[in-house]
Design a protein around this motif. Structure first.
Motif, mmCIF file in Angstrom:
data_model
loop_
_atom_site.group_PDB
_atom_site.id
_atom_site.type_symbol
_atom_site.label_atom_id
_atom_site.label_comp_id
_atom_site.label_asym_id
_atom_site.label_seq_id
_atom_site.Cartn_x
_atom_site.Cartn_y
_atom_site.Cartn_z
ATOM 1 N N VAL A 1 48.409 65.682 47.672
ATOM 2 C CA VAL A 1 47.727 65.002 48.774
ATOM 3 C C VAL A 1 48.348 63.619 48.957
ATOM 4 C CG1 VAL A 1 45.502 64.218 49.652
ATOM 5 C CG2 VAL A 1 45.602 66.229 48.155
ATOM 6 N N TYR A 2 48.664 63.294 50.197
ATOM 7 C CA TYR A 2 49.215 61.991 50.565
ATOM 8 C C TYR A 2 48.212 61.307 51.481
ATOM 9 C CZ TYR A 2 53.409 64.418 49.029
ATOM 10 O OH TYR A 2 54.324 65.148 48.296
ATOM 11 N N ILE A 3 47.744 60.135 51.091
ATOM 12 C CA ILE A 3 46.751 59.393 51.861
ATOM 13 C C ILE A 3 47.354 58.067 52.310
ATOM 14 C CG2 ILE A 3 44.468 58.309 51.812
ATOM 15 C CD1 ILE A 3 44.230 61.277 51.353
ATOM 16 N N THR A 4 47.170 57.740 53.588
ATOM 17 C CA THR A 4 47.607 56.444 54.103
ATOM 18 C C THR A 4 46.537 55.892 55.040
ATOM 19 O OG1 THR A 4 48.769 57.462 55.968
ATOM 20 C CG2 THR A 4 50.071 57.017 53.993
ATOM 21 N N ALA A 5 46.618 54.608 55.276
ATOM 22 C CA ALA A 5 45.732 53.963 56.248
ATOM 23 C C ALA A 5 46.546 52.895 56.962
ATOM 24 C CB ALA A 5 44.525 53.346 55.564
ATOM 25 N N GLY A 6 46.238 52.719 58.227
ATOM 26 C CA GLY A 6 46.954 51.723 59.012
ATOM 27 C C GLY A 6 46.139 51.304 60.219
ATOM 28 N N ILE A 7 46.727 50.455 61.022
ATOM 29 C CA ILE A 7 46.070 49.942 62.215
ATOM 30 C C ILE A 7 46.638 50.650 63.441
ATOM 31 C CG2 ILE A 7 45.590 47.880 63.597
ATOM 32 C CD1 ILE A 7 44.401 47.705 60.811
ATOM 33 N N GLU A 8 45.739 51.156 64.283
ATOM 34 C CA GLU A 8 46.139 51.812 65.516
ATOM 35 C C GLU A 8 45.191 51.340 66.620
ATOM 36 O OE1 GLU A 8 45.891 56.338 66.819
ATOM 37 O OE2 GLU A 8 47.310 56.021 65.166
ATOM 38 N N ASN A 9 45.742 50.734 67.654
ATOM 39 C CA ASN A 9 44.938 50.186 68.753
ATOM 40 C C ASN A 9 43.869 49.221 68.246
ATOM 41 O OD1 ASN A 9 46.354 51.673 70.717
ATOM 42 N ND2 ASN A 9 45.028 53.443 70.393
ATOM 43 N N GLY A 10 44.228 48.425 67.244
ATOM 44 C CA GLY A 10 43.314 47.416 66.715
ATOM 45 C C GLY A 10 42.245 47.944 65.779
ATOM 46 N N LYS A 11 42.276 49.232 65.442
ATOM 47 C CA LYS A 11 41.281 49.816 64.533
ATOM 48 C C LYS A 11 41.982 50.445 63.344
ATOM 49 C CE LYS A 11 37.589 50.522 67.691
ATOM 50 N NZ LYS A 11 36.213 50.758 67.477
ATOM 51 N N ILE A 12 41.275 50.496 62.226
ATOM 52 C CA ILE A 12 41.819 51.106 61.016
ATOM 53 C C ILE A 12 41.700 52.620 61.131
ATOM 54 C CG2 ILE A 12 41.580 51.314 58.517
ATOM 55 C CD1 ILE A 12 40.400 48.457 58.563
ATOM 56 N N VAL A 13 42.807 53.309 60.854
ATOM 57 C CA VAL A 13 42.865 54.767 60.917
ATOM 58 C C VAL A 13 43.375 55.269 59.563
ATOM 59 C CG1 VAL A 13 43.950 56.738 62.059
ATOM 60 C CG2 VAL A 13 43.345 54.709 63.382
ATOM 61 N N ALA A 14 42.753 56.328 59.060
ATOM 62 C CA ALA A 14 43.189 56.932 57.802
ATOM 63 C C ALA A 14 43.819 58.291 58.091
ATOM 64 C CB ALA A 14 42.003 57.101 56.864
ATOM 65 N N GLN A 15 44.846 58.626 57.306
ATOM 66 C CA GLN A 15 45.495 59.916 57.430
ATOM 67 C C GLN A 15 45.576 60.570 56.057
ATOM 68 O OE1 GLN A 15 47.525 57.122 58.435
ATOM 69 N NE2 GLN A 15 46.976 57.192 60.586
ATOM 70 N N ALA A 16 45.473 61.896 56.058
ATOM 71 C CA ALA A 16 45.661 62.670 54.835
ATOM 72 C C ALA A 16 46.584 63.835 55.162
ATOM 73 C CB ALA A 16 44.329 63.194 54.317
#
Length: 91
Positions: free
Chosen positions: A10-25
């Motif tokens: 499992v690879y988990i990341t988080a970042g900013i998209e359109n000024g909001k925090i978004v998480a991906q797995a």
């Protein structure tokens, strides 16, 4: 964050998209496991996270829940089928 769980990587990341925090797995099912879905499953979460740590923890929990529901480990079906003690008909 990368980790192994239930026969998957499992690879988990988080970042900013359109000024909001978004998480991906991203879940990669290993060759020893069986999934009813593709060998790779991507998830993205758009929520009102407080920070990236909260987003990563949320994505981690959801990825583990998905694996529990969709990925079967070798021998798992047989052991679960007999969990109630029933060993089959008497011959």
């Amino acid at each position: 964050m990368d980790f192994e769980y239930g026969g998957c990587t499992v690879y988990i990341t988080a970042g900013i998209e359109n000024g909001k925090i978004v998480a991906q797995a991203r879940i990669e099912v290993t060759s020893d496991s069986v999934s009813s879905i593709d060998d790779t499953h991507d998830m993205e979460f758009h929520r009102d996270f407080v920070d990236e740590h909260e987003a990563i923890e949320f994505a981690r929990e959801r990825a583990m829940a998905w694996i529990d529901e969709h990925v079967e480990q070798p021998g798992q079906a047989q052991s679960e089928a007999h969990a109630d003690g029933y060993a089959g008909p008497i011959r």
